[in-house]
Design a protein around this motif. Structure first.
Motif, mmCIF file in Angstrom:
data_model
loop_
_atom_site.group_PDB
_atom_site.id
_atom_site.type_symbol
_atom_site.label_atom_id
_atom_site.label_comp_id
_atom_site.label_asym_id
_atom_site.label_seq_id
_atom_site.Cartn_x
_atom_site.Cartn_y
_atom_site.Cartn_z
ATOM 1 N N GLY A 52 0.772 -1.302 -0.031
ATOM 2 C CA GLY A 52 0.081 -0.008 0.140
ATOM 3 C C GLY A 52 0.884 1.303 0.113
ATOM 4 N N HIS A 53 1.958 1.287 -0.392
ATOM 5 C CA HIS A 53 3.170 2.499 -0.212
ATOM 6 C C HIS A 53 2.839 2.833 -1.519
ATOM 7 N N ASP A 54 3.053 4.412 -1.711
ATOM 8 C CA ASP A 54 3.307 5.019 -2.860
ATOM 9 C C ASP A 54 4.680 4.993 -3.486
ATOM 10 N N VAL A 55 4.621 4.242 -4.340
ATOM 11 C CA VAL A 55 6.150 4.105 -4.965
ATOM 12 C C VAL A 55 6.220 4.408 -6.207
ATOM 13 N N LEU A 56 7.625 4.934 -6.532
ATOM 14 C CA LEU A 56 8.218 5.560 -7.845
ATOM 15 C C LEU A 56 9.578 4.789 -8.171
ATOM 16 N N VAL A 57 9.638 4.301 -9.331
ATOM 17 C CA VAL A 57 10.649 3.987 -9.941
ATOM 18 C C VAL A 57 11.314 4.758 -10.976
ATOM 19 N N VAL A 58 12.581 5.171 -10.844
ATOM 20 C CA VAL A 58 13.350 5.980 -11.617
ATOM 21 C C VAL A 58 14.435 5.391 -12.165
ATOM 22 N N ALA A 59 14.419 4.980 -13.308
ATOM 23 C CA ALA A 59 15.216 4.102 -14.093
ATOM 24 C C ALA A 59 16.074 4.616 -15.483
ATOM 25 N N SER A 60 17.208 3.835 -15.740
ATOM 26 C CA SER A 60 17.811 4.514 -17.028
ATOM 27 C C SER A 60 17.060 3.789 -18.178
ATOM 28 N N THR A 61 17.424 4.068 -19.197
ATOM 29 C CA THR A 61 16.797 3.398 -20.295
ATOM 30 C C THR A 61 17.302 2.012 -20.755
ATOM 31 N N GLU A 62 18.168 1.459 -19.942
ATOM 32 C CA GLU A 62 18.615 0.154 -20.110
ATOM 33 C C GLU A 62 17.793 -1.030 -19.618
ATOM 34 N N THR A 63 17.398 -1.839 -20.704
ATOM 35 C CA THR A 63 16.495 -2.901 -20.322
ATOM 36 C C THR A 63 16.832 -4.224 -21.213
ATOM 37 N N TYR A 64 16.019 -5.174 -21.122
ATOM 38 C CA TYR A 64 15.800 -6.128 -21.894
ATOM 39 C C TYR A 64 14.970 -5.858 -23.143
ATOM 40 N N VAL A 65 15.638 -6.056 -24.478
ATOM 41 C CA VAL A 65 14.784 -5.913 -25.709
ATOM 42 C C VAL A 65 14.304 -7.209 -26.178
ATOM 43 N N ASP A 66 12.935 -7.339 -26.263
ATOM 44 C CA ASP A 66 12.454 -8.572 -26.913
ATOM 45 C C ASP A 66 12.823 -9.818 -26.061
ATOM 46 N N ASN A 67 12.943 -9.682 -24.901
ATOM 47 C CA ASN A 67 13.328 -10.941 -23.795
ATOM 48 C C ASN A 67 14.456 -11.435 -24.146
ATOM 49 N N MET A 68 15.495 -10.875 -24.981
ATOM 50 C CA MET A 68 16.587 -11.591 -25.873
ATOM 51 C C MET A 68 17.747 -10.992 -25.080
ATOM 52 N N SER A 69 18.183 -9.855 -25.183
ATOM 53 C CA SER A 69 19.518 -9.416 -24.574
ATOM 54 C C SER A 69 19.356 -7.723 -24.228
ATOM 55 N N LEU A 70 20.408 -7.347 -23.324
ATOM 56 C CA LEU A 70 20.248 -5.781 -22.938
ATOM 57 C C LEU A 70 20.060 -4.963 -23.878
ATOM 58 N N GLY A 71 19.280 -3.932 -23.701
ATOM 59 C CA GLY A 71 19.589 -2.915 -24.987
ATOM 60 C C GLY A 71 18.763 -1.543 -24.296
ATOM 61 N N TYR A 72 18.431 -0.734 -25.342
ATOM 62 C CA TYR A 72 17.974 0.344 -24.667
ATOM 63 C C TYR A 72 16.535 0.967 -25.489
ATOM 64 N N VAL A 73 15.774 1.586 -24.392
ATOM 65 C CA VAL A 73 14.565 1.882 -24.794
ATOM 66 C C VAL A 73 14.371 3.632 -24.882
ATOM 67 N N GLN A 74 13.292 4.107 -25.263
ATOM 68 C CA GLN A 74 13.018 5.412 -25.144
ATOM 69 C C GLN A 74 12.809 6.023 -23.692
#
Length: 380
Positions: free
Chosen positions: A31-53
């Motif tokens: 029940g907490h008020d939660v915010l995630v601040v992240a870089s643009t690095e993530t998995y692309v198409d569940n395959m490998s690390l890449g970058y999103v907008q």
């Protein structure tokens, strides 16, 4: 409470069950008020690390996510190492968090959150570290970055941190040697998992065994991951094939690198008890772990080991310092092929030992790895 999780020194991947996801999910569920601040690095198409907008959206873990681009007058391959972002101070001021969890010690914005803590000493600031000698400061450029860039940032922010949360004993040792962090300022905070109650566990186990035609009395070994030579899948299959029990099964879950693909195919074809199931989602893998009887990880480390303990699995895992807290009467630590083969043969001689080991894994997981308990720890 208002909680920010910063994932600027690491990736944040929607629809996964990494530590960052699980802690966010537990805080939202409470029940907490939660915010995630992240870089643009993530998995692309569940395959490998890449970058999103860059942008804002509602994340899969139930919290709003703000993705910030890298900034600075440098080429991208340098910017992603320096980890500078515009807007962190403004986000902190507008959200006014009571708790900040900064995931990953190594990033410029650690200075921003440390300044916010100095200006607002009543809040809590926890910084976790996944760095160790196996994954950090290994190459020439990395050594330079850690010694002359990350270390000064960390040292400048140390006095503002309430605790440095280290995922392993090797991480504690690395942080002491590499960054000069006092052991009293660090705390063992391992990667965890979801621990199902007896009813849910049994339902998962039944579902998984029925789905994969596993019969009563059969003993199932499971190894998962992105398999290269460091994962030692070849060694596991060789040791498994040295047993002869018709009631044994070996399930391979994940992706096999082309460098070992021919060997894996050859060993699998020679032993009909071995089955390759391909890639599975985290939820599918958890069901499979509940359905299995032993989890195998004789090579490089993986968070699936902790997940396996939460699924009550006895383990056969590499004898490395980081695994010391997790193998106490619930499996085997192995450091060579002979020990790996001996572990398989011990189970071949007496599979009944796995029942007591399963209970012991549950006890260890309940004590060390329950994300519900760990998420509450971050609020005090």
């Amino acid at each position: 409470m208002k909680i920010i999780h910063f994932c600027l020194s690491c990736f944040y991947i929607d629809n996964y069950r990494y530590q960052e996801n699980e802690l966010v999910r537990e805080h939202v569920a409470a029940g907490h008020d939660v915010l995630v601040v992240a870089s643009t690095e993530t998995y692309v198409d569940n395959m490998s690390l890449g970058y999103v907008q860059a942008g804002e959206y509602m994340g899969s873990d139930g919290a709003k996510v703000i993705r910030l681009p890298y900034t600075g007058p440098f080429p991208f391959f340098i910017k992603k190492k320096l980890r500078m972002h515009t807007g962190v101070a403004d986000i902190l001021r507008k959200f006014s968090p009571e708790v900040i969890v900064f995931h990953g010690l190594c990033g410029w914005e650690l200075r921003s959150v440390a300044k916010y803590k100095r200006d607002n000493p009543h809040i809590r600031l926890y910084v976790d570290s996944h760095e160790d000698a196996n994954n950090s400061a290994t190459g020439t450029l990395s050594k330079i970055l850690h010694r002359f860039y990350y270390r000064p940032i960390i040292r400048s922010a140390l006095s503002s941190m309430d605790k440095v949360l280290c995922i392993s004993l090797e991480t504690i040792d690395f942080c002491r040697k590499q960054y000069g962090i006092d052991p009293e300022q660090m705390e063992f905070f391992p990667l965890g998992g979801y621990i199902a109650d007896d009813e849910a566990y049994q339902a998962n186990r039944t579902q998984g065994r029925v789905a994969h035609a596993i019969e009563d009395g059969q003993t199932v070994f499971l190894q998962s991951g992105k398999f290269d030579s460091k994962k030692k899948l070849i060694e596991s299959l060789t040791a498994f094939s040295a047993t002869r029990s018709e009631d044994f099964r070996f399930l391979i879950v994940g992706r096999v690198h082309e460098s070992i693909e021919a060997q894996v195919t050859q060993l699998s074809a020679a032993d009909p008890r071995i089955r390759f199931l391909g890639w599975k989602t985290a939820d599918e893998l958890y069901v499979l772990l509940c359905a299995a009887d032993v989890y195998i990880q004789p090579g490089s480390q993986s968070a699936t080991m902790q997940m396996s303990l939460c699924a009550r699995r006895p383990v056969i895992i590499a004898d490395v310092p980081s695994h010391q807290p997790f193998v106490k009467g619930n499996g085997w630590k192995v450091s060579n092929q002979d020990q790996l083969t001996s572990a398989f043969k011990a189970i071949d001689r007496d599979p009944s030992v796995l029942g007591e080991m399963s209970q012991r894994s549950l006890e260890i997981a309940s004590d060390l790895l329950d994300y519900r308990r760990m998420a509450k720890r971050l609020l005090v």
